[in-house]
Design a protein around this motif. Structure first.
Motif, PDB file in Angstrom:
ATOM      1  N   GLY A  10      -2.756  -4.479  22.352  1.00  0.00           N
ATOM      2  CA  GLY A  10      -4.192  -4.342  22.648  1.00  0.00           C
ATOM      3  C   GLY A  10      -4.612  -5.155  23.807  1.00  0.00           C
ATOM      4  N   GLY A  11      -3.693  -5.655  24.712  1.00  0.00           N
ATOM      5  CA  GLY A  11      -4.493  -6.414  25.961  1.00  0.00           C
ATOM      6  C   GLY A  11      -5.146  -5.796  26.985  1.00  0.00           C
ATOM      7  N   ALA A  23      -8.330   1.829  33.935  1.00  0.00           N
ATOM      8  CA  ALA A  23      -8.184   3.061  33.030  1.00  0.00           C
ATOM      9  C   ALA A  23      -6.866   2.697  32.151  1.00  0.00           C
ATOM     10  CB  ALA A  23      -8.181   4.456  33.652  1.00  0.00           C
ATOM     11  N   ILE A  24      -5.986   1.980  32.486  1.00  0.00           N
ATOM     12  CA  ILE A  24      -4.752   1.965  32.069  1.00  0.00           C
ATOM     13  C   ILE A  24      -4.637   0.507  31.220  1.00  0.00           C
ATOM     14  CG2 ILE A  24      -2.293   1.576  32.287  1.00  0.00           C
ATOM     15  CD1 ILE A  24      -2.722   3.131  34.710  1.00  0.00           C
ATOM     16  N   PRO A  25      -4.380   0.546  29.683  1.00  0.00           N
ATOM     17  CA  PRO A  25      -4.334  -0.531  29.004  1.00  0.00           C
ATOM     18  C   PRO A  25      -3.124  -1.492  29.408  1.00  0.00           C
ATOM     19  CG  PRO A  25      -3.647   1.178  27.769  1.00  0.00           C
ATOM     20  CD  PRO A  25      -4.293   1.644  28.957  1.00  0.00           C
ATOM     21  N   LYS A  26      -3.074  -2.797  29.429  1.00  0.00           N
ATOM     22  CA  LYS A  26      -1.641  -3.232  29.817  1.00  0.00           C
ATOM     23  C   LYS A  26      -0.405  -2.828  29.415  1.00  0.00           C
ATOM     24  CE  LYS A  26      -1.665  -7.798  28.608  1.00  0.00           C
ATOM     25  NZ  LYS A  26      -1.858  -9.401  28.814  1.00  0.00           N
ATOM     26  N   PRO A  27      -0.280  -2.662  28.080  1.00  0.00           N
ATOM     27  CA  PRO A  27       1.068  -2.278  27.872  1.00  0.00           C
ATOM     28  C   PRO A  27       1.675  -0.968  28.323  1.00  0.00           C
ATOM     29  CG  PRO A  27      -0.231  -2.933  25.681  1.00  0.00           C
ATOM     30  CD  PRO A  27      -1.204  -3.036  26.802  1.00  0.00           C
ATOM     31  N   ALA A  29       1.086  -0.404  31.511  1.00  0.00           N
ATOM     32  CA  ALA A  29       1.364  -0.386  32.884  1.00  0.00           C
ATOM     33  C   ALA A  29       2.688   0.019  33.440  1.00  0.00           C
ATOM     34  CB  ALA A  29       1.271  -1.942  33.211  1.00  0.00           C
ATOM     35  N   PRO A  30       2.497   0.886  34.530  1.00  0.00           N
ATOM     36  CA  PRO A  30       3.996   1.700  34.800  1.00  0.00           C
ATOM     37  C   PRO A  30       4.992   0.808  35.267  1.00  0.00           C
ATOM     38  CG  PRO A  30       1.947   2.750  35.935  1.00  0.00           C
ATOM     39  CD  PRO A  30       1.437   1.186  35.394  1.00  0.00           C
ATOM     40  N   ILE A  31       6.114   1.010  34.828  1.00  0.00           N
ATOM     41  CA  ILE A  31       7.256   0.379  35.405  1.00  0.00           C
ATOM     42  C   ILE A  31       8.159   1.636  35.956  1.00  0.00           C
ATOM     43  CG2 ILE A  31       9.551  -0.784  34.844  1.00  0.00           C
ATOM     44  CD1 ILE A  31       7.064  -2.364  34.466  1.00  0.00           C
ATOM     45  N   GLY A  32       8.220   1.894  37.205  1.00  0.00           N
ATOM     46  CA  GLY A  32       8.835   3.214  37.658  1.00  0.00           C
ATOM     47  C   GLY A  32       8.099   4.179  37.188  1.00  0.00           C
ATOM     48  N   ASP A  33       8.608   5.077  36.557  1.00  0.00           N
ATOM     49  CA  ASP A  33       7.787   6.366  36.211  1.00  0.00           C
ATOM     50  C   ASP A  33       7.491   6.328  34.732  1.00  0.00           C
ATOM     51  OD1 ASP A  33       8.315   7.553  38.767  1.00  0.00           O
ATOM     52  OD2 ASP A  33      10.226   8.222  37.895  1.00  0.00           O
ATOM     53  N   ILE A  34       7.810   5.139  34.012  1.00  0.00           N
ATOM     54  CA  ILE A  34       7.478   5.083  32.512  1.00  0.00           C
ATOM     55  C   ILE A  34       6.579   3.793  32.200  1.00  0.00           C
ATOM     56  CG2 ILE A  34       9.406   6.474  31.891  1.00  0.00           C
ATOM     57  CD1 ILE A  34      10.506   3.706  30.792  1.00  0.00           C
ATOM     58  N   PRO A  35       5.763   4.009  31.009  1.00  0.00           N
ATOM     59  CA  PRO A  35       4.775   2.902  30.682  1.00  0.00           C
ATOM     60  C   PRO A  35       5.706   1.682  30.018  1.00  0.00           C
ATOM     61  CG  PRO A  35       4.526   4.641  29.314  1.00  0.00           C
ATOM     62  CD  PRO A  35       5.551   5.237  30.110  1.00  0.00           C
ATOM     63  N   ILE A  53       4.457  -0.517  14.037  1.00  0.00           N
ATOM     64  CA  ILE A  53       2.963  -0.497  13.758  1.00  0.00           C
ATOM     65  C   ILE A  53       2.576  -1.056  15.121  1.00  0.00           C
ATOM     66  CG2 ILE A  53       1.057  -1.795  12.830  1.00  0.00           C
ATOM     67  CD1 ILE A  53       3.309  -2.256  10.261  1.00  0.00           C
ATOM     68  N   LEU A  54       1.778  -0.458  15.942  1.00  0.00           N
ATOM     69  CA  LEU A  54       1.263  -0.519  17.180  1.00  0.00           C
ATOM     70  C   LEU A  54      -0.136  -1.094  17.054  1.00  0.00           C
ATOM     71  CD1 LEU A  54       2.216   2.355  19.621  1.00  0.00           C
ATOM     72  CD2 LEU A  54       3.263  -0.050  19.250  1.00  0.00           C
ATOM     73  N   SER A  55      -0.440  -2.278  17.076  1.00  0.00           N
ATOM     74  CA  SER A  55      -1.809  -2.891  17.109  1.00  0.00           C
ATOM     75  C   SER A  55      -2.411  -2.657  18.702  1.00  0.00           C
ATOM     76  CB  SER A  55      -1.704  -4.379  16.924  1.00  0.00           C
ATOM     77  OG  SER A  55      -3.005  -5.088  17.062  1.00  0.00           O
ATOM     78  N   VAL A  56      -3.440  -1.911  18.510  1.00  0.00           N
ATOM     79  CA  VAL A  56      -4.006  -1.311  19.851  1.00  0.00           C
ATOM     80  C   VAL A  56      -5.577  -1.756  19.750  1.00  0.00           C
ATOM     81  CG1 VAL A  56      -2.553   0.627  20.080  1.00  0.00           C
ATOM     82  CG2 VAL A  56      -4.217   1.018  18.484  1.00  0.00           C
ATOM     83  N   GLY A  57      -5.954  -1.938  21.148  1.00  0.00           N
ATOM     84  CA  GLY A  57      -7.263  -2.359  21.267  1.00  0.00           C
ATOM     85  C   GLY A  57      -7.904  -1.528  22.603  1.00  0.00           C
ATOM     86  N   TYR A  58      -7.881  -2.173  23.560  1.00  0.00           N
ATOM     87  CA  TYR A  58      -8.479  -1.542  24.703  1.00  0.00           C
ATOM     88  C   TYR A  58      -7.685  -0.459  25.140  1.00  0.00           C
ATOM     89  CZ  TYR A  58      -9.829  -1.506  29.815  1.00  0.00           C
ATOM     90  OH  TYR A  58     -10.122  -0.798  30.944  1.00  0.00           O
ATOM     91  N   ARG A  59      -8.563   0.671  25.311  1.00  0.00           N
ATOM     92  CA  ARG A  59      -8.235   2.021  25.753  1.00  0.00           C
ATOM     93  C   ARG A  59      -7.129   2.440  25.099  1.00  0.00           C
ATOM     94  NH1 ARG A  59      -9.886   4.023  30.485  1.00  0.00           N
ATOM     95  NH2 ARG A  59      -9.531   5.872  29.267  1.00  0.00           N
TER      96      ARG A  59
END
Length: 240
Positions: A10-11, A23-27, A29-35, A53-59
């Motif tokens: 949720g960062g 527009a991109i939530p921190k988790p 963030a692209p590493i090469g071609d993948i998040p 279980i993904l705890s999600v918040g921002y975007r």
């Protein structure tokens, strides 16, 4: 065997916005071609976990749209924050979706190259929390101390206690963002809606019999720009 994972994803990624935008939530963030989050999920899938279980918040919609309800054979459940809850509040909410007595917990912005499944399998009662630790020199993180049986005797979130800019040899044990915890870890505590999980550990490590295990493994945190840039070459080279 337990095969359930919670990932705190949720960062806000405020410090990375100069590199990834708003527009991109921190988790993600692209590493090469993948998040980045895909790297964590790929590792969990390879090691035989079945449910995340993904705890999600921002975007959060960005994450949910990308991964859906199933990814690489993993069943994905979303614990959605309506407003920021802190890492502790987010975990408390996510644990309501957990089915296993013990679950693996991962930070959504760190990677620690250990065997997640083996780490979880080694958790034993009565400890309600087990942390993967690593030794780091001149760390910007806090520091942790263990007794001879591996139980935590000191848990500091104060980076100044471990970091000495004048020292070239100081090392400290740090929290590497991989935990094994019992589903009832918060039982018996009166907690606010919004709180930090690390602050909870610092205050209650004795009551929950928190323990740690030290690993010599590569660790990376993408939370600040210089480490995010370093992660590009490091994580891309892992073939994840």
């Amino acid at each position: 065997m337990n095969s359930e994972v919670i990932i705190l994803a949720g960062g806000l990624g405020t410090r990375l916005r100069s590199h990834i935008g708003e527009a991109i939530p921190k988790p993600m963030a692209p590493i090469g071609d993948i998040p980045f989050l895909q790297i964590l999920l790929s590792k969990c899938a390879r090691e035989g976990f079945s449910r995340v279980i993904l705890s999600v918040g921002y975007r959060q919609e960005v994450i949910m749209r990308y991964f859906g309800e199933r990814f690489l054979g993993l069943r994905i459940c979303y614990a959605r924050e309506k407003s920021p809850l802190g890492t502790g509040g987010a975990l408390l909410q996510a644990l309501k979706f957990a089915q296993s007595p013990y679950v693996l917990l991962l930070n959504g912005d760190t990677f620690f190259e250990i065997d997640f499944r083996d780490f979880l399998a080694r958790h034993r009662a009565p400890s309600r929390l087990r942390l993967a630790l690593t030794l780091m020199q001149n760390t910007r993180y806090g520091s942790i101390e263990l007794d001879s049986e591996g139980f935590i005797t000191r848990f500091s979130t104060d980076s100044s206690a471990a970091f000495s800019p004048d020292s070239t040899s100081a090392h400290s044990l740090i929290n590497a963002g991989v935990y094994s915890l019992s589903r009832d870890i918060f039982e018996g505590f009166c907690l606010p809606k919004i709180f930090s999980f690390e602050d909870f550990i610092a205050q209650h490590y004795g009551e929950i019999l928190a323990s740690g295990e030290v690993y010599e493994a590569r660790f990376i945190d993408i939370g600040i720009p210089q480490d995010y840039l370093r992660a590009q070459s490091y994580l891309s080279g892992l073939g994840l």
